[in-house]
Write an enzyme that holds these catalytic residues in place. Structure first.
Site, PDB file in Angstrom:
ATOM      1  N   ARG A  54       0.799  -1.765   0.119  1.00 50.90           N
ATOM      2  CA  ARG A  54      -0.367  -0.375   0.280  1.00 50.90           C
ATOM      3  C   ARG A  54       1.399   1.412  -0.183  1.00 50.90           C
ATOM      4  NH1 ARG A  54      -4.990  -1.871   3.474  1.00 50.90           N
ATOM      5  NH2 ARG A  54      -6.691  -2.822   1.704  1.00 50.90           N
ATOM      6  N   LYS A  99     -17.789 -15.894   1.460  1.00 50.83           N
ATOM      7  CA  LYS A  99     -19.268 -15.475   2.428  1.00 50.83           C
ATOM      8  C   LYS A  99     -20.124 -14.519   0.656  1.00 50.83           C
ATOM      9  CE  LYS A  99     -19.439 -14.518   6.866  1.00 50.83           C
ATOM     10  NZ  LYS A  99     -19.124 -13.302   7.588  1.00 50.83           N
TER      11      LYS A  99
HETATM   12  P1  ADP Z   1     -11.685 -11.644  -1.500  1.00 54.64           P
HETATM   13  O1  ADP Z   1     -10.792 -11.719  -0.099  1.00 54.64           O
HETATM   14  O2  ADP Z   1     -10.441 -11.711  -2.338  1.00 54.64           O
HETATM   15  O3  ADP Z   1     -12.601 -10.879  -1.435  1.00 54.64           O
HETATM   16  P2  ADP Z   1     -13.360 -13.362   0.404  1.00 54.64           P
HETATM   17  O4  ADP Z   1     -12.326 -12.741   1.352  1.00 54.64           O
HETATM   18  O5  ADP Z   1     -14.266 -13.156  -0.077  1.00 54.64           O
HETATM   19  O6  ADP Z   1     -12.174 -13.271  -0.847  1.00 54.64           O
HETATM   20  O7  ADP Z   1     -12.340 -14.833   0.784  1.00 54.64           O
HETATM   21  C1  ADP Z   1     -11.384 -15.398   1.136  1.00 54.64           C
HETATM   22  C2  ADP Z   1     -11.410 -16.861   1.593  1.00 54.64           C
HETATM   23  O8  ADP Z   1     -12.514 -17.619   1.395  1.00 54.64           O
HETATM   24  C3  ADP Z   1      -9.874 -16.989   1.851  1.00 54.64           C
HETATM   25  O9  ADP Z   1      -9.449 -17.481   2.837  1.00 54.64           O
HETATM   26  C4  ADP Z   1     -10.638 -18.643   1.872  1.00 54.64           C
HETATM   27  O10 ADP Z   1     -10.250 -20.201   2.806  1.00 54.64           O
HETATM   28  C5  ADP Z   1     -12.074 -18.859   1.599  1.00 54.64           C
HETATM   29  N1  ADP Z   1     -12.903 -20.345   1.203  1.00 54.64           N
HETATM   30  C6  ADP Z   1     -12.914 -19.787  -0.327  1.00 54.64           C
HETATM   31  N2  ADP Z   1     -13.570 -21.307  -0.627  1.00 54.64           N
HETATM   32  C7  ADP Z   1     -13.999 -21.742   0.985  1.00 54.64           C
HETATM   33  C8  ADP Z   1     -14.237 -23.495   1.007  1.00 54.64           C
HETATM   34  N3  ADP Z   1     -15.267 -24.106   0.563  1.00 54.64           N
HETATM   35  N4  ADP Z   1     -14.859 -23.713   2.786  1.00 54.64           N
HETATM   36  C9  ADP Z   1     -13.878 -22.730   3.515  1.00 54.64           C
HETATM   37  N5  ADP Z   1     -14.120 -21.038   2.678  1.00 54.64           N
HETATM   38  C10 ADP Z   1     -13.001 -21.292   1.630  1.00 54.64           C
END
Ligand code: ADP
Ligand code: MG
Length: 403
Positions: free
Chosen positions: A39, A205
């Site tokens: 950043r 989520k």
């Molecule tokens: P970003 O930061 O790219 O927007 P998110 O914060 O929405 O992504 O989600 C990332 C998290 O989702 C990761 O820590 C990953 O481990 C978790 N994740 C992805 N698929 C699964 C799953 N099937 N079950 C549990 N956690 C998951």
């Protein structure tokens, strides 16, 4: 670009001016030392441009969540040290947030130099967007540059409030270079996307990304769903998901999205499952209809990977937000790594690829494809809001280009 930027102001308009810059220098700290300075680096072009032009720069940022009071654990002092290492112009650390003490310390700052004030969130008025706090910052300079894209979705005293306050005293509030780049890619480049336009949405989520999914769904040719949020869609289809992460409250929303999305919304057809979310777990690939009680879906399956990669390879515009599985664990990283390589290949072949989300960026880094992508957004929440078509208060408050 609707909003004025520092490029529009030009170096003649910056020379000798006192410019207040709000950057997003909210870096992760590990025992007081900076564990990732991305950043800070992203803020350098604006700071260099302003000092090269002979402006006096007063730099503001928040760091962490000190809850409106002074907390030495969240001091910007280490950030000032790092800035000094990265920039030629001298960077002075002023251990005050605002007021007469800050104003006094700023008297020694010359043209072409930078003074960074202490953490804006040491003030309770920052997140409350208190007008008197904004006015006290506006009093320190004659122009405001907002380069803090990562916090542009919040109206805080040092972002939207400060833009209002500087304009109220006749000054201009303009976008910095990082802010301008983010807006250019996330807003303008996607306005008339070259087709096929494919979105890949994953992550933990569905509830945090409903806005993006609903906004993109009518505009894309295909929207691929992966990650834990796919589980909630599986439940909406009436499938068993064992012990997988599911947002029970969002099953209805998932059902609605399936109904409106039709063929455009593409779910995984199979999954990688395990009983435990650990590195050496016994893993098996299973059709989405075959998940057993006690099993957790932790990645998309092999058939889905082929299907998704195929869609991605043919795309001309790609938005990717959210990993396909628990990529932090090697055994469940394959889906995410395949997508990372596929989007990079598509980009090499001429597609525009825009990546958002902190965890997705980490995944792209892990796959070593970051440099091959068109744009990797620095703002998680802010980029999601923009992609969902929302207006950002920190941007709205800036001076329009036309007037
Ligand atoms: P970003 O930061 O790219 O927007 P998110 O914060 O929405 O992504 O989600 C990332 C998290 O989702 C990761 O820590 C990953 O481990 C978790 N994740 C992805 N698929 C699964 C799953 N099937 N079950 C549990 N956690 C998951
Ligand atoms: Mg995340």
């Amino acid at each position: 670009m609707i909003k004025k930027t520092i490029s529009d102001v030009g170096s003649d308009g910056l020379q000798g001016r006192t410019v207040i810059v709000r950057a997003d220098l909210n870096v992760p700290l590990d025992n007081g030392s900076i564990s990732d300075d991305q950043r800070i680096r992203a803020s350098l072009p604006t700071l260099q441009t302003l000092t090269d032009a002979g402006a006096r720069v007063i730099l503001l940022s928040h760091l962490g969540r000190p809850k409106g009071q002074v907390d030495p654990a969240y001091s910007l002092a280490p950030v000032a040290v790092r800035l000094n290492e990265l920039l030629d112009p001298p960077v002075h650390f002023v251990p005050h947030t605002h007021g007469t003490a800050a104003a006094g310390a700023l008297e020694d700052i010359g043209n072409g130099e930078i003074a960074i004030l202490e953490n804006t969130r040491f003030e309770a008025g920052e997140t409350a967007n208190a007008p008197e706090l904004s006015r006290s910052w506006a009093a320190l300079g004659d122009m405001f540059v907002n380069d803090a894209f990562g916090t542009a979705h919040r109206a805080h005293a040092s972002t939207a409030g400060l833009a209002d306050a500087i304009r109220a005293k006749g000054g201009e509030a303009v976008a910095g270079l990082l802010m301008a780049t983010e807006l250019e890619f996330l807003e303008e480049a996607l306005r008339v996307p070259e087709r096929p336009f494919v979105a890949i949405i994953g992550g933990a989520k569905i509830s945090s990304k409903i806005g993006v999914i609903s906004a993109l769904l009518p505009r894309v040719d295909r929207l691929l769903i992966g990650g834990a949020m796919a589980n909630t869609f599986f439940r909406a289809l009436g499938l068993d998901t064992g012990d997988s992460l599911v947002e029970e409250d969002s099953i209805g929303v998932a059902r609605d999205l399936l109904a409106t999305g039709g063929d455009r919304l593409v779910l995984p057809v199979d999954c990688a499952v395990a009983k435990e979310m650990v590195e050496d777990a016994q893993r098996r690939a299973v059709d989405r209809t075959g998940v057993q009680p006690g099993e957790k879906i932790l990645d998309v399956g092999p058939r889905t990977r082929v299907l998704f990669v195929d869609v991605v390879r043919g795309a001309k515009t790609i938005v990717w937000n959210g990993p396909m599985g628990v990529f932090e664990i090697d055994s469940f990283a394959e889906g995410t790594m395949d997508i990372a390589h596929a989007v990079a290949d598509a980009c090499d072949a001429g597609a525009m690829v825009i990546l958002g989300g902190g965890d997705s960026a980490a995944a792209a880094e892990r796959a070593d494809v970051v440099d091959r992508l068109t744009h990797v957004s620095t703002g998680g929440g802010a980029s999601l809001e923009l992609l969902a078509g929302a207006e950002l208060p920190g941007v709205n408050a800036l001076t329009d280009r036309s007037g």
